[in-house]
Structures are given as structure tokens and as C-alpha cells.
Design a protein around this motif. Structure first.
Motif, PDB file in Angstrom:
ATOM      1  N   UNK A   8      18.287 -28.028  -2.046  1.00 29.09           N
ATOM      2  CA  UNK A   8      18.310 -27.235  -0.820  1.00 29.09           C
ATOM      3  C   UNK A   8      18.700 -28.130   0.345  1.00 29.09           C
ATOM      4  N   UNK A   9      19.725 -27.725   1.088  1.00 30.79           N
ATOM      5  CA  UNK A   9      20.170 -28.412   2.295  1.00 30.79           C
ATOM      6  C   UNK A   9      19.709 -27.611   3.502  1.00 30.79           C
ATOM      7  N   UNK A  10      19.047 -28.273   4.447  1.00 29.65           N
ATOM      8  CA  UNK A  10      18.624 -27.607   5.685  1.00 29.65           C
ATOM      9  C   UNK A  10      19.137 -28.432   6.853  1.00 29.65           C
ATOM     10  N   UNK A  11      20.161 -27.921   7.510  1.00 29.60           N
ATOM     11  CA  UNK A  11      20.769 -28.589   8.658  1.00 29.60           C
ATOM     12  C   UNK A  11      21.415 -27.511   9.515  1.00 29.60           C
ATOM     13  N   UNK A  12      21.199 -27.559  10.816  1.00 33.48           N
ATOM     14  CA  UNK A  12      21.746 -26.538  11.701  1.00 33.48           C
ATOM     15  C   UNK A  12      23.263 -26.621  11.836  1.00 33.48           C
ATOM     16  N   UNK A  13      23.855 -27.720  11.420  1.00 37.84           N
ATOM     17  CA  UNK A  13      25.300 -27.911  11.514  1.00 37.84           C
ATOM     18  C   UNK A  13      25.967 -27.441  10.218  1.00 37.84           C
ATOM     19  N   UNK A  14      26.675 -26.323  10.306  1.00 37.31           N
ATOM     20  CA  UNK A  14      27.329 -25.747   9.128  1.00 37.31           C
ATOM     21  C   UNK A  14      28.334 -26.720   8.510  1.00 37.31           C
ATOM     22  N   UNK A  15      29.031 -27.486   9.355  1.00 37.46           N
ATOM     23  CA  UNK A  15      30.004 -28.450   8.837  1.00 37.46           C
ATOM     24  C   UNK A  15      29.322 -29.553   8.030  1.00 37.46           C
ATOM     25  N   UNK A  16      28.162 -30.012   8.502  1.00 36.52           N
ATOM     26  CA  UNK A  16      27.409 -31.033   7.769  1.00 36.52           C
ATOM     27  C   UNK A  16      26.956 -30.479   6.425  1.00 36.52           C
ATOM     28  N   UNK A  17      26.432 -29.262   6.421  1.00 32.48           N
ATOM     29  CA  UNK A  17      26.020 -28.643   5.161  1.00 32.48           C
ATOM     30  C   UNK A  17      27.197 -28.535   4.200  1.00 32.48           C
ATOM     31  N   UNK A  20      28.142 -32.027   2.866  1.00 34.88           N
ATOM     32  CA  UNK A  20      27.133 -32.486   1.910  1.00 34.88           C
ATOM     33  C   UNK A  20      27.234 -31.710   0.599  1.00 34.88           C
ATOM     34  N   UNK A  21      27.465 -30.417   0.703  1.00 35.95           N
ATOM     35  CA  UNK A  21      27.593 -29.591  -0.501  1.00 35.95           C
ATOM     36  C   UNK A  21      28.805 -30.032  -1.333  1.00 35.95           C
ATOM     37  N   UNK A  22      29.910 -30.294  -0.665  1.00 34.07           N
ATOM     38  CA  UNK A  22      31.118 -30.748  -1.367  1.00 34.07           C
ATOM     39  C   UNK A  22      30.845 -32.068  -2.085  1.00 34.07           C
ATOM     40  N   UNK A  23      30.230 -33.025  -1.388  1.00 32.60           N
ATOM     41  CA  UNK A  23      29.914 -34.319  -2.003  1.00 32.60           C
ATOM     42  C   UNK A  23      28.982 -34.145  -3.207  1.00 32.60           C
ATOM     43  N   UNK A  24      27.950 -33.329  -3.046  1.00 31.09           N
ATOM     44  CA  UNK A  24      26.993 -33.103  -4.143  1.00 31.09           C
ATOM     45  C   UNK A  24      27.672 -32.459  -5.343  1.00 31.09           C
TER      46      UNK A  24
END
Length: 129
Positions: A8-17, A20-24
Motif C-alpha cells: 500500500x502506497x500512501x502519498x498525497x502526490x499522485x506523481x510520486x505514487x 513508486x508503483x512503476x518501480x515496484x
């Protein structure tokens, strides 16, 4: 190492999410990666879900409910609704007090500065061995 079931990723920045999702996904870290921009929505998901989270990656500086407030509410969840393995703070905060507070919290297993990298993910996944 086997893949984690759910991160689960929790970050207010959609670009950061998204990054991170792409890297994961590139390193095949998990079968499922959930992303939330609001701590409240993540808590609602955790309360309602019947499936567990292996790894929760949380930002500190978010509007409405910051990472610290999220953790206060997260602590109130039954153990069966909390992450099975680890909570990581993944943050842009360079405040030494934030880092001390995070590392002093029994729920937080690791404090990582943004941006997340493939090497950083490898270090995290090594903790699951």
C-alpha cells in the motif's frame, strides 16, 4: 525472495505514487500495489478489507491527515487490519526530528528519503528474507 502479496502506497502526490508503483512493478515486488492520496481513504480501505497488506509505504507531509495522524489512527485498528510485515516512511522531509520520531515509533520499520529507487526497493525487500 518471493513476491509480497500486497503493498500500500500512501502519498498525497499522485506523481510520486505513480513513479513508486512503476518501480515496484519493474522489480516485481508484489502481486498487487494499492495507492492512496489520502490517509483517510487508506484507513477506510484497511477497515473494510479482508485481505492483508504486507508493506505500507507512508509519506509524512500530507494535507488533511499527515503521516503522524495516520499512524495514530492506524494504531487503533485491530492487528488483523494492520500491515503484516512493515511500515516504511518514504518522505521528502529532511527534518531530523521527523526521522528520530519515525525511528522511535514501534510501527515504523524503516525511514527512507524520496525519491524511491530500485536500489532502495532492493534494500527494503531484503528485509523480508
Amino acid at each position: 525472495m518471493d513476491k509480497l502479496e500486497r503493498i500500500m502506497l500512501i502519498d498525497d502526490d499522485a506523481d510520486t505514487n505513480l513513479c513508486n508503483k512503476i518501480l515496484l512493478k519493474q522489480v516485481e515486488a508484489a502481486n498487487e500495489i494499492l495507492e492512496f492520496q489520502e490517509g483517510e481513504k487508506a484507513l477506510e480501505y484497511l477497515q473494510a478489507a479482508n485481505d492483508g497488506i504486507d508493506l505500507l509505504m507512508l509519506d509524512i507531509n500530507m494535507p488533511i491527515m499527515n503521516g503522524w495522524k495516520f499512524l495514530d489512527e492506524y494504531d487503533k485498528l485491530p492487528a488483523t487490519k494492520q500491515a503484516k510485515m512493515m511500515v516504511m516512511m518514504v518522505t521528502s522531509s529532511r527534518n531530523i526530528e521527523d526521522e528520530k520520531k519515525a525511528l522511535g515509533n514501534k510501527k515504523i520499520n524503516k525511514y527512507i528519503h524520496k525519491p524511491l529507487t530500485k536500489e532502495g526497493i532492493a534494500d527494503i525487500l531484503a528485509l523480508f528474507k
